[in-house]
Scaffold this motif. Structure first.
Motif, PDB file in Angstrom:
ATOM      1  N   VAL A  21       0.859  -1.181   0.000  1.00 12.24           N
ATOM      2  CA  VAL A  21       0.000   0.000   0.000  1.00 12.24           C
ATOM      3  C   VAL A  21       0.896   1.232   0.000  1.00 12.24           C
ATOM      4  N   PRO A  24      -1.170   7.692   1.000  1.00  9.96           N
ATOM      5  CA  PRO A  24      -1.678   8.789   0.171  1.00  9.96           C
ATOM      6  C   PRO A  24      -0.934  10.103   0.380  1.00  9.96           C
ATOM      7  N   TYR A  54      -6.674   9.306   4.426  1.00 12.40           N
ATOM      8  CA  TYR A  54      -7.010   8.037   5.073  1.00 12.40           C
ATOM      9  C   TYR A  54      -6.775   6.881   4.109  1.00 12.40           C
ATOM     10  N   SER A  55      -6.088   5.880   4.589  1.00 14.67           N
ATOM     11  CA  SER A  55      -5.863   4.657   3.822  1.00 14.67           C
ATOM     12  C   SER A  55      -6.100   3.493   4.761  1.00 14.67           C
ATOM     13  N   SER A  56      -7.101   2.697   4.445  1.00 15.10           N
ATOM     14  CA  SER A  56      -7.430   1.577   5.335  1.00 15.10           C
ATOM     15  C   SER A  56      -6.406   0.471   5.194  1.00 15.10           C
ATOM     16  N   TYR A  57      -6.200  -0.241   6.267  1.00 16.34           N
ATOM     17  CA  TYR A  57      -5.306  -1.384   6.266  1.00 16.34           C
ATOM     18  C   TYR A  57      -6.161  -2.640   6.261  1.00 16.34           C
TER      19      TYR A  57
END
Length: 61
Positions: A21, A24, A54-57
């Motif tokens: 990932v 951002p 926000y970047s979800s894991y």
């Protein structure tokens, strides 16, 4: 996604495809004015005030 090298003498079962990932914040050079914001409760739960950062894991387990 990428396909890592799998050696013939690797002791572990190979993982043929790996993913990663990209955060951002690497693509936002400066903080623009008037960005939308999460509510204080959501910001504490998600770890950021701004939805664009926000970047979800997602766990693969």
């Amino acid at each position: 996604m990428y396909h890592p090298f799998v050696g013939p003498f690797d002791p572990c079962p190979p993982k043929l495809v790996k993913t990663y990932v990209t955060p951002p914040n690497l693509f936002i050079k400066f903080q623009p004015m008037c960005l939308p914001q999460f509510s204080p409760y959501e910001a504490l739960r998600l770890g950021t005030l701004w939805p664009e950062l926000y970047s979800s894991y997602e766990s693969k387990c």
